[in-house]
Scaffold this active site. Structure first.
Site, PDB file in Angstrom:
ATOM      1  CG  ASP A  15       6.651  -2.429  10.559  1.00 52.94           C
ATOM      2  OD1 ASP A  15       6.383  -1.796   9.519  1.00 52.94           O
ATOM      3  OD2 ASP A  15       6.464  -2.026  11.823  1.00 52.94           O
ATOM      4  CG  ASP A  17       7.210   4.105  10.734  1.00 56.70           C
ATOM      5  OD1 ASP A  17       7.870   4.916  11.126  1.00 56.70           O
ATOM      6  OD2 ASP A  17       6.553   4.148   9.546  1.00 56.70           O
TER       7      ASP A  17
END
Length: 332
Positions: A15, A17
């Site tokens: 991932d 952010d």
């Protein structure tokens, strides 16, 4: 001696952010941790629910932060959303885009036709985060969805972590359209499988590991896709969130940050810990032995509580070491 967590996997899905960066800043230790993944010969896929940027812009952002990245390593929810549409619609179908020019480009690249108005007779609506959306964009989408158009949301993240704090995410705007149409979208991004399946397939991986900071997207997505996960505590969710997670949002491993990829697998796994003793009574009581760290305490707490129940729980430290660990974890 057991190998590292990374040794068990041939592709790492990261991932972005809250896991690799927060806005324009790298998360501490992300750079060296990811460099070590590349040095080990393990493939990397940057898997983001952010649909506002084209994949090359994501690459440029990562390179600007000092990371080595290529377009083939980036999988976005805009790509996944467009792919879902292409699977369900014939070529040339009109799709009303509520999102960025990058999302329009992904739709057009797969042989569909992006439009912006209900008057253009769209048969589908695709929605992704874009900070220039207006009331008019949502009004057009509302009309199309109420008229029977297929609705695909690139993701359903309610918030977006930035260097300024949490801001509204695409999921908050999905709720706006859900309230206005009484319909539910097909979701392409995490926690649904299309985005993760696409990333693993592009890497040719057989033993993937999902790494992220959010239980409701990253970790829940890994659970749905049947792959192990590592939760990092650098973004949205907290140690207490993990402790009280529902079964569909429980990580297999937890670490402070991406350095957990290179820790012994037995040390990052959520399981009983030799340095901590946990008993479950009317609440959850933690007693300490040895000199274990607070993350070891969290892993032991999760293992004990998940075996006994779920949801909110009272946590009590029964000695100074335990109370100090709980204060550090902010779950006392």
């Amino acid at each position: 001696m057991s190998g590292t967590l990374l040794d068990q996997h041939d592709v790492v899905l990261l991932d972005l952010d809250g896991t690799v960066y927060r806005g324009g800043e790298l998360v501490p230790h992300a750079l060296e941790s990811i460099e070590r993944v590349h040095e080990a010969g393990v493939r990397v896929r940057y898997v983001t629910n952010n649909a506002s940027k084209p994949d090359q812009a994501v690459v440029d952002h990562l390179i600007g932060l000092g990371l080595a990245a290529e377009r083939s390593e980036v999988s976005t929810s805009a790509q996944a959303g467009a792919a879902v549409l292409a699977e369900k619609l014939p070529a040339g179908s009109r799709v009303l885009v509520v999102g960025s020019p990058a999302l329009e480009s992904e739709v057009d690249a797969l042989g569909l036709v992006s439009v912006r108005a209900f008057a253009d007779e769209p048969v589908a609506v695709v929605q992704g985060l874009f900070n220039e959306l207006t009331y008019g964009d949502f009004a057009e989408a509302c009309l199309a969805i109420r008229d029977g158009a297929l609705w695909v949301a690139c993701n359903a993240d309610r918030t977006l972590p930035t260097e300024r704090g949490l801001l509204p995410g695409n999921g908050s705007l999905v709720e706006l359209l859900r309230a206005a149409t009484d319909q539910d979208p097909v979701v392409a991004g995490k926690p649904e499988r299309p985005l993760l399946d696409r990333a693993v397939s592009s890497a040719g991986g057989a033993e993937p590991l999902m790494v992220g900071d959010r239980l409701d997207t990253d970790i829940a997505g890994a659970v749905k896709a049947g792959m192990p996960s590592l939760m990092v505590l650098t973004g949205v969710n907290t140690p207490r969130d993990l402790l009280e997670a529902i079964p569909e949002e429980r990580a297999d491993n937890v670490s402070v940050d991406l350095r957990g990829l290179h820790a012994p697998a037995s040390e990052v796994a959520i399981a009983e810990q030799p340095a901590w003793s946990v008993s479950v009574g009317s609440g959850l009581e933690l007693s300490a032995r040895g000199d274990g760290d607070e993350l070891g305490a969290l892993r032991a707490l999760c293992a004990a509580w998940w075996a006994a129940g779920s949801g909110p729980v009272e946590v009590v430290g029964t000695d100074d070491a335990a109370r100090a660990a709980l204060r550090a974890l902010e779950i006392d």
